[in-house]
Design an enzyme around this catalytic site. Sequence first.
Site, mmCIF file in Angstrom:
data_model
loop_
_atom_site.group_PDB
_atom_site.id
_atom_site.type_symbol
_atom_site.label_atom_id
_atom_site.label_comp_id
_atom_site.label_asym_id
_atom_site.label_seq_id
_atom_site.Cartn_x
_atom_site.Cartn_y
_atom_site.Cartn_z
ATOM 1 N N PRO A 71 0.750 -1.145 -0.028
ATOM 2 C CA PRO A 71 -0.215 0.045 -0.198
ATOM 3 C C PRO A 71 0.932 1.307 -0.080
ATOM 4 C CG PRO A 71 -0.651 -1.437 1.628
ATOM 5 C CD PRO A 71 0.659 -1.953 1.155
ATOM 6 N N PRO A 72 0.317 2.313 -0.441
ATOM 7 C CA PRO A 72 1.036 3.587 -0.340
ATOM 8 C C PRO A 72 1.438 3.988 1.028
ATOM 9 C CG PRO A 72 -1.028 4.063 -1.575
ATOM 10 C CD PRO A 72 -1.126 2.650 -0.977
ATOM 11 N N THR A 118 3.960 2.851 2.648
ATOM 12 C CA THR A 118 4.884 1.782 3.680
ATOM 13 C C THR A 118 6.319 1.886 3.718
ATOM 14 O OG1 THR A 118 4.329 0.134 1.588
ATOM 15 C CG2 THR A 118 2.604 0.332 3.485
ATOM 16 N N GLY A 119 6.590 2.564 2.662
ATOM 17 C CA GLY A 119 8.319 2.758 2.997
ATOM 18 C C GLY A 119 8.950 1.764 1.712
ATOM 19 N N GLU A 126 -25.410 9.366 17.152
ATOM 20 C CA GLU A 126 -24.217 8.851 17.608
ATOM 21 C C GLU A 126 -24.179 8.013 18.902
ATOM 22 O OE1 GLU A 126 -21.555 9.022 15.733
ATOM 23 O OE2 GLU A 126 -22.340 10.819 14.541
ATOM 24 N N ASP A 176 -22.576 5.649 6.732
ATOM 25 C CA ASP A 176 -22.831 4.271 7.339
ATOM 26 C C ASP A 176 -23.657 3.232 6.405
ATOM 27 O OD1 ASP A 176 -22.216 5.698 9.749
ATOM 28 O OD2 ASP A 176 -24.462 6.173 10.234
#
Length: 673
Positions: free
Chosen positions: A238-239, A241-242, A461, A535
């Site tokens: 994923p973007p 992550t290094g 909520e 939701d």
Amino acid sequence: MAQENKSNPKNKPKFGSYWIYIVSILVIFGISYFNGGSFNSLPKISTSELQEYLQNGDIQKVLIISNNQTAKIYLTEEALEKDVHKKVAEKNLLSNKAADPKYQVKFGDLQNFENGIKETIKENNLDTYVDFDREDNPILDLIFSILPFVIFIGIWLYLMRRMSGGGAGGAGGQIFNIGKSKAKLFDEKNDTKVTFKDVAGLEGAKEEVQEIVEFLKNPDKYTSLGGKIPKGALLVGPPGTGKTLLAKAVAGEAKVPFFSLSGSDFVEMFVGVGASRVRDLFKQAKDKSPSIIFIDEIDAIGRARGKNNITGSNDERENTLNQLLTEMDGFGTNTNVIVLAATNRADVLDKALMRAGRFDRQIYVDLPDLRERKEIFEVHLKPIKTSEKLDVDFLAKQTPGFSGADIANVCNEAALIAARKEKKAVNKQDFLDAVDRIVGGLEKKNKIITQEEKKTIAYHEAGHATVSWMLEHAAPLVKVTIVPRGQSLGAAWYLPEERLIVRPEQMLDEMCATMGGRAAEKVIFNKISTGALSDLEKVTKQARAMVTIYGLNEELGNITYYDSSGQSDYGFSKPYSEDTAQKIDTEISKIIENQYQRAIGLLNEHKDKLIELAERLLEKEVIFKDDLEKIFGKRPFEKEPLNGIESNKDTQVVEKENADSPKEEENTDNTVA
């Protein structure tokens, strides 16, 4: 000191290409000036003096230069003997002839000037005659004739340089270097300072790439046994992550040249440039071997061929990919050139690029777990002045699902928040506020909300909080707020459990808790609103995944329509029939409605506690887990700590400090607008 400066060779002007331009311009102007020197140096007289000389019979000829409103005056030989003309006669001995002009006259209107001269000649019966000519400068004429072409060529070269990458000194900076590689070379002695110590977490990925480092440091160790050095390794994840950082660490550890560029650097408006740049890149890498080529976002050129070629034309991107495939499988076994590439879309890459012999290894760089998040926090907290009581373990627990880039952003945002509050150090509350800011957005306390809307939001909520408290597999509640934040009018934060597999009952409990907001509106007001958009979006995606991806629906059975290769993204038809599509829609609706009715039943059972919780939320605007415990009592589904990761003691500390925030958010969006 002045003498030293004069004698210092550093102070002497350096010869460069600009001197050639300056000298050329001076030569052109000099030629132009001296070419017209004999004319410009003539003494000027007025028209009245001209009339006087005419009447005296001193003028032999008047030569009118029509293109610059000037007339040249030629004197007779008798006039040159007169005292009045003695100065012009002696001025230039070489020109002391009647054949040369001696004066010049500036005039205004040509017709009036000509008529005045002719009348004077006629009245005095003179032998003077009038002639016409044009004053031309061949050098200037030549310059002005070629100047448009020079300007056009200059503009064209400038545009080509800009389109091909900029500076004149770098590869691709000139039009003749447009096919050269645009890769940036990191020298092992100066630039590649990143090592594995700077890369926190990613233990599994680091173990994989450490072997690549060993290949580059000591290739004979492997080739002596008949092994071949891997051609390439693909970093997938994923973007944030290094992946890029890990590739730089490989170059820093191996102490080898590191060619870095992105997949879009191969793309150009000219046909064949991408393939040419690929060839030049690998040629440079072979010349400096052992070396590493790192191509970031390789999916820009590595997408599967033929999927989007609707027009049937020759695709430049495909030509670039074909050249890359040839180069990767073309160099010898001992060239010591390894290709690293990174992408977060491995599913769209061409199969020929993924095969063994090109990218021999695929290294998955996943989101960090709890221990890795702690290591990442420790790296990014080094330059930040933090309070001595800051608990890094606590911060790691509050950020499930965060990538390394997200954690770096949290640390930076916390420092900005502390500076905004004029603090001397960054404490725990600043980090929690930073997580809230990143996950939920900026608080909008001045947003105009009517009392009726505020009450609806509070019960919405409170419905989320109540249902999630009563369900075993729902994520533990952390905080509920009705303060508008970002695009939300209210929000409920949960601390989701880090699961590797998810069971149907867990997904159903989460869907039921998500529908608790709309169910609370139905139970209390017997009306529903548009505030449950996020939701509904979430539960619809979850229900569709249960039916079409994970095979968790009894009606459709153990079947999935998920395509991990990405081929279905380019299809124009669904992989199932219309009857099956109708069944899918029916089952999705049935799952959602069942959980909605389940949430209504739970809220009717605990309606008095729901009302009490909503009233407290209206009073405080923000409530925490301890507020729910005062109303509902202890949650009946307390779980044992997982490998020592979670503990009730840590949770109590969070509650007392009235701060906690997870990655996953259940919110009520302002969908009316």
